[in-house]
Design a protein around this motif. Structure first.
Motif, short mmCIF file in Angstrom:
data_model
loop_
_atom_site.label_atom_id
_atom_site.label_comp_id
_atom_site.label_asym_id
_atom_site.label_seq_id
_atom_site.Cartn_x
_atom_site.Cartn_y
_atom_site.Cartn_z
N PHE A 1 0.83 -19.38 27.59
CA PHE A 1 1.16 -20.00 26.91
C PHE A 1 -0.07 -20.98 26.20
N ASN A 2 -0.15 -21.23 27.24
CA ASN A 2 -1.52 -22.73 26.66
C ASN A 2 -2.14 -21.60 25.94
N ASP A 3 -2.92 -20.51 26.34
CA ASP A 3 -3.80 -19.62 25.80
C ASP A 3 -4.07 -19.71 24.41
N LEU A 4 -2.61 -19.24 23.57
CA LEU A 4 -2.19 -19.70 22.28
C LEU A 4 -2.74 -20.20 21.92
N ILE A 5 -1.97 -21.42 22.54
CA ILE A 5 -1.77 -23.12 21.70
C ILE A 5 -3.48 -23.29 21.07
N GLU A 6 -4.15 -22.78 22.93
CA GLU A 6 -5.46 -23.56 22.44
C GLU A 6 -6.23 -23.43 21.40
N ASN A 7 -5.88 -21.65 21.10
CA ASN A 7 -7.08 -21.17 19.95
C ASN A 7 -6.35 -20.81 19.38
N LEU A 8 -5.22 -21.20 18.68
CA LEU A 8 -4.71 -21.62 17.98
C LEU A 8 -5.49 -23.12 16.94
N GLU A 9 -5.37 -24.13 17.80
CA GLU A 9 -6.11 -25.38 17.14
C GLU A 9 -7.57 -25.08 17.03
N GLY A 10 -8.15 -24.37 17.84
CA GLY A 10 -9.83 -24.21 17.46
C GLY A 10 -9.66 -23.03 16.22
N ILE A 11 -8.68 -22.11 15.73
CA ILE A 11 -8.52 -21.79 14.07
C ILE A 11 -8.42 -22.75 13.56
N PHE A 12 -7.75 -24.42 14.19
CA PHE A 12 -7.47 -24.93 12.46
C PHE A 12 -8.52 -25.60 12.66
N GLU A 13 -9.15 -26.20 13.54
CA GLU A 13 -10.36 -26.53 14.22
C GLU A 13 -11.85 -25.91 13.26
N GLU A 14 -11.24 -24.88 12.60
CA GLU A 14 -12.18 -24.49 11.10
C GLU A 14 -11.43 -24.71 10.51
N ASN A 15 -10.41 -24.89 9.50
CA ASN A 15 -9.71 -24.81 9.11
C ASN A 15 -8.92 -26.06 8.77
N THR A 16 -9.63 -27.12 8.49
CA THR A 16 -8.53 -28.15 9.02
C THR A 16 -8.18 -28.95 7.19
N HIS A 17 -8.57 -28.28 6.15
CA HIS A 17 -7.67 -28.19 5.27
C HIS A 17 -6.69 -27.22 4.59
N ASP A 18 -5.96 -26.31 5.68
CA ASP A 18 -4.70 -25.80 5.49
C ASP A 18 -4.45 -26.45 6.48
N MET A 19 -3.22 -27.03 5.30
CA MET A 19 -1.87 -27.48 5.84
C MET A 19 -0.87 -26.91 6.35
N GLU A 20 -0.16 -25.39 6.26
CA GLU A 20 1.17 -24.39 6.26
C GLU A 20 -0.12 -24.05 7.54
N LEU A 21 -1.45 -23.76 8.19
CA LEU A 21 -2.13 -23.90 9.04
C LEU A 21 -1.74 -24.53 10.58
N ARG A 22 -1.72 -26.40 9.16
CA ARG A 22 -1.47 -27.51 11.12
C ARG A 22 0.07 -26.78 10.87
N LEU A 23 0.70 -27.09 9.98
CA LEU A 23 1.95 -27.05 10.61
C LEU A 23 2.42 -26.54 11.46
N LEU A 24 1.85 -24.88 10.41
CA LEU A 24 1.81 -23.95 12.35
C LEU A 24 1.49 -24.32 13.76
N LEU A 25 0.74 -25.20 14.02
CA LEU A 25 0.13 -25.60 14.60
C LEU A 25 0.69 -26.65 15.63
N GLU A 26 1.64 -27.70 14.67
CA GLU A 26 2.40 -28.39 15.43
C GLU A 26 3.63 -27.44 15.76
N ASP A 27 4.24 -26.76 15.33
CA ASP A 27 5.05 -26.38 15.70
C ASP A 27 5.47 -25.34 17.18
N PHE A 28 4.84 -24.66 16.91
CA PHE A 28 4.64 -23.92 17.62
C PHE A 28 4.12 -24.69 19.36
N SER A 29 3.17 -25.30 19.08
CA SER A 29 2.91 -26.56 20.45
C SER A 29 3.88 -27.34 20.61
N ASN A 30 5.39 -27.70 20.03
CA ASN A 30 5.89 -28.63 20.57
C ASN A 30 6.79 -27.44 20.92
#
Length: 335
Positions: A145-174
């Motif tokens: 499950f760590n692999d899903l989170i860390e790669n989702l974080e990596g995608i957000f690193e490259e698209n920090t302007h996308d707030m919907e992506l940020r919320l998805l990352l936060e919710d799934f990580s939590n």
């Protein structure tokens, strides 16, 4: 309190699987390129075929008897996900899932759990898949499950302007953290790519990144450069601050830091000769900081930061001796 996108009231495997699929579906809805990046990252460059989750549009395509003006192709693909919580699936049962695949499809079999198959077990699974389905190409993915989170974080690193992506990352990580689907933080190493700043990071023993990065809890921190984790330590403190180089003004927003720690940060930022805003700074210890050489052996570098459970690589009676951990990591590698 904002409503989470992921259910948190059950840890049964079907609920976990549903939430993983929901995350991938939402990722695809946000941007199909995000979904494509996730699949490619999870395979770490080992895909047997190029992965295309959307139509491919081409023109002036040469064929045997002429040139086609326009061509639209949808390449078939199939991913089968076997989810376990804190165990591994029986290998014989896992092999039978190969019956779901077909010859002309891009086939991936995922085993998703909080624990991974050992390398010898992974070799056995790949061997048995080839023996059982000689006419099929099946990519086996041994995932945490760590692999899903860390790669989702990596995608957000490259698209920090996308707030919907940020919320998805936060919710799934939590969700994964609250459901105990990820490794215990006391064994967890976070390491980050440094690139051109590596010498500065090592000299000043600090690292900076956007405040919202690194949602998982961890104990150990490493600096990565040239396909290897080059240092390991714990975090001395984390300072949130803005720096105005023109006026040499450091404005600290977080609390609980010593005057010496703040001064170390100020000295380091002054050397960079540039303005910084919206960042947090990991200040690492001056003494309990050790160089190491924890090498990546698979093809290519890393796109973003990574989390690793040290127990997957080294076996110690005590994981509090950072110098010993640094020495042991020199003897092993990762993919």
């Amino acid at each position: 309190m904002r409503i989470s996108q992921f259910q948190k009231y059950s840890q049964r495997e079907n609920t976990v699987t549903n939430n993983v699929l929901l995350m991938l579906s939402r990722l695809n809805d946000l941007n199909v390129a995000y979904y494509k990046s996730m699949i490619e990252r999870l395979n770490e460059g080992s895909l047997q075929q190029s992965y295309y989750p959307q139509p491919i549009f081409t023109q002036q395509l040469g064929v045997k008897n002429g040139i086609i003006d326009g061509h639209i192709e949808i390449k078939p693909s199939k991913i089968v996900v076997e989810t376990k919580l804190n165990t591994k699936e029986v290998i014989g049962k896992l092999i039978k899932y190969g019956e779901a695949f077909n010859v002309y499809s891009h086939n991936q079999l995922w085993h998703l759990s909080s624990v991974k198959f050992e390398e010898k077990e992974e070799i056995e699974i790949n061997r048995r898949l080839k023996e059982s389905y000689p006419n099929l190409k099946i990519q086996f993915n041994n995932l945490l499950f760590n692999d899903l989170i860390e790669n989702l974080e990596g995608i957000f690193e490259e698209n920090t302007h996308d707030m919907e992506l940020r919320l998805l990352l936060e919710d799934f990580s939590n969700y994964c953290i609250s459901s105990n689907l990820i490794s215990n933080e006391e064994y967890k190493l976070l390491f980050v790519p440094t690139g051109f700043s590596f010498n500065w990071n090592m000299r000043h023993k600090m690292y900076y990144c956007p405040i919202h990065w690194h949602s998982q809890k961890f104990k150990f921190f490493g600096l990565y450069n040239w396909k290897s984790v080059r240092s390991i330590s714990e975090i001395e403190t984390v300072i949130e601050a803005d720096y105005d180089f023109d006026n040499d003004n450091l404005k600290v927003y977080s609390k609980g830091h010593t005057t010496e720690q703040v001064q170390r940060l100020h000295n380091g930022l002054r050397e960079l000769e540039e303005n910084h805003e919206g960042l947090k700074y990991y200040v690492l210890p001056e003494n309990n900081f050790y160089e190491t050489d924890f090498r990546k052996t698979s093809h290519g570098g890393i796109q973003g930061y990574r989390y690793k459970d040290l127990r997957d690589f080294i076996t110690l009676n005590d994981y509090n001796d950072v110098e010993l951990i640094a020495n042991e990591l020199r003897k092993v590698n990762w993919k």
